[in-house]
Design an enzyme around this catalytic site. Structure first.
Site, mmCIF file in Angstrom:
data_model
loop_
_atom_site.group_PDB
_atom_site.id
_atom_site.type_symbol
_atom_site.label_atom_id
_atom_site.label_comp_id
_atom_site.label_asym_id
_atom_site.label_seq_id
_atom_site.Cartn_x
_atom_site.Cartn_y
_atom_site.Cartn_z
ATOM 1 N N ASP A 29 0.685 -1.460 -0.252
ATOM 2 C CA ASP A 29 -0.053 -0.206 -0.053
ATOM 3 C C ASP A 29 1.035 1.333 0.010
ATOM 4 O O ASP A 29 1.854 1.147 0.969
ATOM 5 C CB ASP A 29 -1.037 -0.115 1.183
ATOM 6 C CG ASP A 29 -2.174 0.970 1.541
ATOM 7 O OD1 ASP A 29 -3.356 0.513 1.090
ATOM 8 O OD2 ASP A 29 -1.940 1.854 0.938
ATOM 9 N N HIS A 96 -10.297 -5.060 -3.026
ATOM 10 C CA HIS A 96 -8.754 -5.269 -2.415
ATOM 11 C C HIS A 96 -8.964 -6.461 -0.737
ATOM 12 O O HIS A 96 -10.029 -5.591 -0.187
ATOM 13 C CB HIS A 96 -7.838 -4.482 -2.141
ATOM 14 C CG HIS A 96 -8.738 -2.596 -2.265
ATOM 15 N ND1 HIS A 96 -10.124 -2.096 -2.828
ATOM 16 C CD2 HIS A 96 -8.139 -2.413 -1.220
ATOM 17 C CE1 HIS A 96 -9.796 -0.926 -2.582
ATOM 18 N NE2 HIS A 96 -9.341 -1.335 -1.518
ATOM 19 N N HIS A 98 -6.664 -5.996 2.636
ATOM 20 C CA HIS A 98 -5.474 -4.828 3.487
ATOM 21 C C HIS A 98 -5.214 -6.300 3.872
ATOM 22 O O HIS A 98 -6.079 -6.571 4.640
ATOM 23 C CB HIS A 98 -6.393 -3.974 3.748
ATOM 24 C CG HIS A 98 -6.869 -2.875 3.585
ATOM 25 N ND1 HIS A 98 -6.025 -1.509 3.000
ATOM 26 C CD2 HIS A 98 -8.275 -2.594 3.073
ATOM 27 C CE1 HIS A 98 -6.230 -0.292 2.281
ATOM 28 N NE2 HIS A 98 -8.180 -0.821 2.266
HETATM 29 P P1 5GP Z 1 -9.820 1.342 0.211
HETATM 30 O O1 5GP Z 1 -10.328 2.772 1.340
HETATM 31 O O2 5GP Z 1 -10.786 1.569 -0.477
HETATM 32 O O3 5GP Z 1 -10.521 0.526 0.793
HETATM 33 O O4 5GP Z 1 -8.313 1.312 0.487
HETATM 34 C C1 5GP Z 1 -7.766 1.755 -0.610
HETATM 35 C C2 5GP Z 1 -6.182 1.968 -0.403
HETATM 36 O O5 5GP Z 1 -5.570 2.054 -1.796
HETATM 37 C C3 5GP Z 1 -5.226 2.790 0.876
HETATM 38 O O6 5GP Z 1 -5.113 2.404 2.013
HETATM 39 C C4 5GP Z 1 -4.417 3.480 -0.485
HETATM 40 O O7 5GP Z 1 -3.043 3.839 0.645
HETATM 41 C C5 5GP Z 1 -4.208 2.694 -1.346
HETATM 42 N N1 5GP Z 1 -3.437 3.098 -2.798
HETATM 43 C C6 5GP Z 1 -4.469 4.278 -3.682
HETATM 44 N N2 5GP Z 1 -3.991 4.008 -4.791
HETATM 45 C C7 5GP Z 1 -2.883 3.688 -4.776
HETATM 46 C C8 5GP Z 1 -1.841 3.349 -5.715
HETATM 47 O O8 5GP Z 1 -2.132 3.390 -6.744
HETATM 48 N N3 5GP Z 1 -1.197 2.678 -5.597
HETATM 49 C C9 5GP Z 1 -0.607 1.438 -4.187
HETATM 50 N N4 5GP Z 1 0.383 0.839 -4.208
HETATM 51 N N5 5GP Z 1 -1.825 1.781 -3.480
HETATM 52 C C10 5GP Z 1 -3.090 2.732 -3.614
#
Ligand code: 5GP
Ligand code: ZN
Length: 121
Positions: A29, A96, A98
């Site tokens: 992340d 996704h 985590h």
């Molecule tokens: P969500 O809130 O959708 O569960 O989390 C999305 C996650 O994706 C966040 O923790 C954010 O830091 C990560 N993220 C967003 N854009 C990118 C990216 O371009 N590259 C990577 N490696 N992580 C990303």
């Protein structure tokens, strides 16, 4: 389709990828909550839990176990939290999972590239 994670899968956006096969990709992340914070994503564009199928989910389970072992070996993690957001709290609209490491002792958050080095060497 304008999906960041599809672009990561295609290699249009770089990522620190630690594992990949024909079904999933696992990468660090970009904004980690703890050192070694990983995201496991399916290679096909699945929005959220409602679109998830049993075969992909079972494979993600196996890879999660494999990644836990990797994090234990390479980063000496003491615990692991799994999170998967849906609806309003899902920022990126590509499924996704985590994997957030827990450490017994407080840790400074290191640059993602340093963690990548530790995991891959
Ligand atoms: P969500 O809130 O959708 O569960 O989390 C999305 C996650 O994706 C966040 O923790 C954010 O830091 C990560 N993220 C967003 N854009 C990118 C990216 O371009 N590259 C990577 N490696 N992580 C990303
Ligand atoms: Zn996508």
């Amino acid at each position: 389709m304008d999906c960041i994670f599809c672009k990561i899968i295609e290699g249009e956006i770089p990522s620190y990828t630690v594992y990949e096969d024909e079904i999933v990709k696992v990468f660090l992340d970009v904004n980690p909550d703890s050192n070694g914070h990983l995201l496991i994503i399916p290679k096909k564009h699945i929005l959220d839990i409602n679109e998830m199928d049993a075969n992909t989910w079972t494979h993600m389970l196996e890879i999660t176990k494999k990644m836990r072992k990797l994090l234990e070996t390479k980063l000496q993690i003491d615990g692991l939290t799994l999170i998967q957001n849906n609806g309003m709290i899902q920022e990126v609209k590509h499924f996704h999972l985590h994997l957030k490491p827990f450490y017994r002792d407080p840790q400074t958050i290191l640059p993602v590239e340093d963690i990548y080095e530790k995991i891959t060497h």
